[in-house]
Design a protein around this motif. Structure first.
Motif, short mmCIF file in Angstrom:
data_model
loop_
_atom_site.label_atom_id
_atom_site.label_comp_id
_atom_site.label_asym_id
_atom_site.label_seq_id
_atom_site.Cartn_x
_atom_site.Cartn_y
_atom_site.Cartn_z
N GLY A 1 0.82 -1.21 0.00
CA GLY A 1 0.00 0.00 0.00
C GLY A 1 0.85 1.26 0.00
N LEU A 2 1.96 1.22 0.72
CA LEU A 2 2.86 2.37 0.79
C LEU A 2 3.48 2.67 -0.57
N VAL A 3 3.97 1.62 -1.23
CA VAL A 3 4.61 1.80 -2.54
C VAL A 3 3.60 2.25 -3.58
N ARG A 4 2.38 1.70 -3.52
CA ARG A 4 1.36 2.01 -4.52
C ARG A 4 0.59 3.29 -4.19
N SER A 5 0.98 3.98 -3.12
CA SER A 5 0.25 5.19 -2.71
C SER A 5 0.45 6.33 -3.70
N VAL A 6 1.53 6.27 -4.47
CA VAL A 6 1.76 7.29 -5.51
C VAL A 6 1.30 6.71 -6.84
N SER A 7 0.32 7.31 -7.44
CA SER A 7 -0.26 6.79 -8.68
C SER A 7 0.46 7.36 -9.90
N GLY A 8 0.21 6.75 -11.06
CA GLY A 8 0.72 7.27 -12.32
C GLY A 8 2.16 6.93 -12.64
N LEU A 9 2.74 5.96 -11.94
CA LEU A 9 4.16 5.62 -12.15
C LEU A 9 4.35 4.30 -12.89
N GLN A 10 3.27 3.73 -13.41
CA GLN A 10 3.34 2.41 -14.02
C GLN A 10 4.38 2.33 -15.14
N ASN A 11 4.34 3.25 -16.07
CA ASN A 11 5.28 3.21 -17.21
C ASN A 11 6.72 3.38 -16.76
N LEU A 12 6.95 4.29 -15.82
CA LEU A 12 8.30 4.50 -15.30
C LEU A 12 8.81 3.25 -14.60
N MET A 13 7.98 2.64 -13.78
CA MET A 13 8.37 1.45 -13.04
C MET A 13 8.64 0.27 -13.97
N LEU A 14 7.89 0.19 -15.05
CA LEU A 14 8.13 -0.88 -16.02
C LEU A 14 9.49 -0.71 -16.70
N LYS A 15 9.86 0.54 -16.98
CA LYS A 15 11.17 0.81 -17.59
C LYS A 15 12.30 0.47 -16.63
N ILE A 16 12.09 0.79 -15.35
CA ILE A 16 13.10 0.47 -14.34
C ILE A 16 13.27 -1.03 -14.19
N THR A 17 12.15 -1.73 -14.20
CA THR A 17 12.22 -3.18 -14.02
C THR A 17 12.91 -3.86 -15.20
N VAL A 18 12.81 -3.25 -16.40
CA VAL A 18 13.52 -3.78 -17.56
C VAL A 18 15.03 -3.62 -17.38
N LEU A 19 15.46 -2.48 -16.85
CA LEU A 19 16.89 -2.23 -16.64
C LEU A 19 17.50 -3.19 -15.62
N ILE B 1 16.90 0.26 -3.97
CA ILE B 1 15.57 0.48 -3.37
C ILE B 1 14.53 0.78 -4.45
N ILE B 2 14.93 1.58 -5.44
CA ILE B 2 14.03 1.89 -6.54
C ILE B 2 13.64 0.63 -7.31
N VAL B 3 14.62 -0.23 -7.55
CA VAL B 3 14.34 -1.51 -8.23
C VAL B 3 13.38 -2.35 -7.41
N MET B 4 13.60 -2.41 -6.10
CA MET B 4 12.70 -3.16 -5.22
C MET B 4 11.28 -2.62 -5.32
N CYS B 5 11.16 -1.30 -5.26
CA CYS B 5 9.84 -0.66 -5.32
C CYS B 5 9.17 -0.91 -6.67
N SER B 6 9.96 -0.93 -7.75
CA SER B 6 9.38 -1.14 -9.08
C SER B 6 8.76 -2.51 -9.19
N ARG B 7 9.36 -3.52 -8.59
CA ARG B 7 8.82 -4.88 -8.66
C ARG B 7 7.54 -5.01 -7.85
N ILE B 8 7.47 -4.25 -6.77
CA ILE B 8 6.24 -4.23 -5.96
C ILE B 8 5.15 -3.46 -6.69
N TYR B 9 5.54 -2.34 -7.28
CA TYR B 9 4.56 -1.44 -7.92
C TYR B 9 3.82 -2.12 -9.05
#
Length: 210
Positions: free
Chosen positions: A38-56, A162-170
């Motif tokens: 819930g904490l990680v997903r509390s900020v909306s609109g980051l789906q595309n950014l998080m997908l790019k991070i998870t690819v990297l 930490i950003i990578v961790m959050c991207s996988r959760i997001y």
């Protein structure tokens, strides 16, 4: 060598607590996952950014980063470091695969179709965790004398992990406990491999680990 022993003392208990608790379906893990998801997903609109991070941070791309770093180190006559990185990441991927099939945890129901297989540990987080922790604990102390510069680089690397961790959760690829357990496993594995590989490499190169 003390820092490698300490990494095992810290990482292994945390990893085992997560792994055993997940297998036993402990209630605290569900509460832990629910809160941090819930904490990680509390900020909306980051789906595309998080997908790019998870690819990297994809496992296959981790191998590319590993080879790039290893080749540079080899050409710079830092061959023990190059060997250490390759052995650490490749063996960690194998261990992660084995653990996945032992624990057999299903992914979050909202996960994308591209994310298949079991959930614990996170391959993305484990691979990137190995690279980040290895750079901080093994490489930088041997190639960079300026401690201030090292602190800045360490900080940036930790933030990236930490950003990578959050991207996988997001993107619902993993639960928070998956990525936390993966970092604990990475911390454990970097220390364990260094302790094992040190006497072997020391036969051919004079190493100066402390």
């Amino acid at each position: 060598m003390k820092r490698f022993k300490n990494s095992i003392y810290v990482g292994l208990p945390i990893f085992l607590i997560f792994a055993v608790s997940i297998v036993l379906h402990a209630s605290w893990v569900e509460q832990f996952d629910s809160f941090f998801q819930g904490l990680v997903r509390s900020v909306s609109g980051l789906q595309n950014l998080m997908l790019k991070i998870t690819v990297l941070a994809a496992p296959k791309l981790d191998l590319v980063w590993m080879l790039l770093i290893a080749v540079i180190l080899w050409l710079k006559k830092r061959r023990p470091l190059a060997i250490s990185l390759v052995v650490t990441l490749v063996s960690a991927d194998a261990v992660g695969f084995i653990v996945k099939h032992i624990v057999q945890r299903a992914r979050p129901v909202q996960h994308l179709a591209i994310d298949d297989g079991f959930s614990f540990p996170s391959g993305h987080t484990l691979g990137m965790g190995i690279i980040v922790i290895w750079i901080i604990m093994v490489m930088l102390p041997r190639v960079m004398e300026n401690k201030t510069h090292r602190i800045w680089i360490d900080t940036l690397l930790i933030i990236w992990l930490i950003i990578v961790m959050c991207s996988r959760i997001y993107v619902f690829a993993h639960y928070p406990s998956d990525v936390c357990g993966s970092v604990a496993l990475a911390l454990t594995w970097v220390g364990a491999v260094e302790l094992i590989i040190y006497p072997i490499l020391n036969r051919y190169w004079r190493l100066d680990y402390k």
